[in-house]
Write a protein that holds these residues in place. Structure first.
Motif, short mmCIF file in Angstrom:
data_model
loop_
_atom_site.label_atom_id
_atom_site.label_comp_id
_atom_site.label_asym_id
_atom_site.label_seq_id
_atom_site.Cartn_x
_atom_site.Cartn_y
_atom_site.Cartn_z
N VAL A 45 0.84 -1.21 0.00
CA VAL A 45 0.00 0.00 0.00
C VAL A 45 0.87 1.25 0.00
O VAL A 45 0.65 2.18 -0.79
N LYS A 46 1.88 1.29 0.85
CA LYS A 46 2.78 2.44 0.92
C LYS A 46 3.48 2.66 -0.42
O LYS A 46 3.53 3.79 -0.93
N ALA A 47 4.01 1.59 -1.01
CA ALA A 47 4.70 1.71 -2.30
C ALA A 47 3.74 2.15 -3.40
O ALA A 47 4.08 3.01 -4.23
N ALA A 48 2.54 1.59 -3.41
CA ALA A 48 1.56 1.95 -4.44
C ALA A 48 1.17 3.42 -4.32
O ALA A 48 1.10 4.12 -5.33
N GLU A 49 0.94 3.89 -3.11
CA GLU A 49 0.57 5.30 -2.92
C GLU A 49 1.69 6.22 -3.39
O GLU A 49 1.45 7.24 -4.03
N GLU A 50 2.95 5.85 -3.08
CA GLU A 50 4.08 6.67 -3.52
C GLU A 50 4.24 6.61 -5.04
O GLU A 50 4.43 7.64 -5.69
N ASN A 51 4.17 5.42 -5.61
CA ASN A 51 4.42 5.24 -7.04
C ASN A 51 3.29 5.76 -7.93
O ASN A 51 3.54 6.11 -9.08
N LEU A 52 2.09 5.81 -7.40
CA LEU A 52 0.95 6.26 -8.20
C LEU A 52 0.54 7.70 -7.89
O LEU A 52 -0.43 8.19 -8.45
#
Length: 145
Positions: free
Chosen positions: A61-68
């Motif tokens: 979730v953290k990576a997805a929020e940062e990457n998107l």
């Protein structure tokens, strides 16, 4: 969720990730994941998105929020198969993705392999591993609906 509805699970997951720029409602799907579930991205990612990672749900979730951040992202299921024996299921979900940042639009396709188990009369995701098409890696036609 005592009876497995693998298409419903995949729809819920794709609905959460498929949003215009902004935060996604990850809490609405947390119950689908076992607390020890892993999410593994392999192969090549879109632009700067990290690849070859094994993550917990919260790390994902953290990576997805940062990457998107600042991007519009849409993932649609275009192929589905579920094999089940007793309390274990393997789902193969083929998807196509549209990733938009500003005037730039990237289309891609990939496959999620999901392992689910029924514990305490509830089906939960134990693991998801996925990869995208690229030169030399093509989704077989028979995997598409």
């Amino acid at each position: 969720m005592s009876d497995l509805n693998s298409r419903g699970v995949m729809k819920a997951i794709y609905d959460v990730i498929s949003q215009p720029s902004g935060k996604r409602d990850w809490e609405s799907i947390r119950h689908l994941y076992h607390p020890r579930a892993t999410m593994t991205r392999t192969g090549v990612a879109i632009d700067t998105l990290p690849a070859n990672q094994c993550l917990t749900f919260d790390e994902y979730v953290k990576a997805a929020e940062e990457n998107l951040a600042g991007a519009s992202f849409k993932e649609t299921e275009i192929g589905h198969e579920c094999a089940r024996l007793g309390a274990v299921a393997q789902v193969r979900s083929v998807y196509e993705t549209i990733y938009r940042v500003g005037d730039r639009e990237i289309h891609s396709r990939g496959v999620n392999f999901i392992t689910m188990v029924r514990l305490a009369d509830t089906w939960q995701i134990i693991s998801i591993a996925w990869d995208n098409e690229r030169a030399g890696v093509t989704i077989p036609d028979e995997w598409l609906n």
